[in-house]
Design a protein around this motif. Structure first.
Motif, PDB file in Angstrom:
ATOM      1  N   ARG A 244     -39.575  13.389 -11.337  1.00  0.00           N
ATOM      2  CA  ARG A 244     -38.261  13.596 -11.948  1.00  0.00           C
ATOM      3  C   ARG A 244     -37.683  12.276 -12.444  1.00  0.00           C
TER       4      ARG A 244
ATOM      5  N   LEU B  81     -36.551  15.778 -15.959  1.00  0.00           N
ATOM      6  CA  LEU B  81     -36.275  17.009 -15.221  1.00  0.00           C
ATOM      7  C   LEU B  81     -37.337  18.079 -15.425  1.00  0.00           C
ATOM      8  N   LEU B  82     -37.656  18.358 -16.672  1.00  0.00           N
ATOM      9  CA  LEU B  82     -38.598  19.442 -16.948  1.00  0.00           C
ATOM     10  C   LEU B  82     -39.990  19.149 -16.399  1.00  0.00           C
TER      11      LEU B  82
ATOM     12  N   THR C 262     -32.174  20.290  -9.954  1.00  0.00           N
ATOM     13  CA  THR C 262     -32.974  19.973 -11.135  1.00  0.00           C
ATOM     14  C   THR C 262     -32.848  21.083 -12.174  1.00  0.00           C
TER      15      THR C 262
ATOM     16  N   ALA D  99     -31.350  20.647 -15.922  1.00  0.00           N
ATOM     17  CA  ALA D  99     -32.336  20.735 -17.013  1.00  0.00           C
ATOM     18  C   ALA D  99     -31.807  21.473 -18.221  1.00  0.00           C
TER      19      ALA D  99
END
Length: 85
Positions: free
Chosen positions: A49, A54-55, A81, A85
């Motif tokens: 992360r 995030l993704l 998260t 995102a």
């Protein structure tokens, strides 16, 4: 010989010191000793992360949750998260 718990703790300590490379190495060492070890999977997710975004981290959180769906720390970080995102 160090065990998965020790490697994970060392990885978390390294991450907190800002030594991300060592933290990744420690997390991978923990997973080599004990594949699927939830705290090491969570540490890896947190590191991804921070490094990749995030993704990129979502599959790591999902892998940790698949292994231990009730792990509170992983659930909290995963939810945060997803929310960001």
């Amino acid at each position: 010989a160090a065990d998965a718990v020790t490697w994970t703790d060392f990885g978390r300590f390294s991450m907190l010191r800002g030594d991300i490379g060592t933290a990744f190495t420690a997390a991978q060492a923990a997973l080599a000793i004990r594949p699927g070890y939830t705290p090491a999977l969570l540490l890896t997710a947190e590191l991804v992360r921070g490094r990749d975004g995030l993704l990129a981290a979502l599959p790591r959180y999902e892998a940790a949750l698949a292994r231990d769906p009730g792990d509170y720390a992983t659930l909290i970080d995963y939810a945060a998260t997803l929310g960001e995102a």
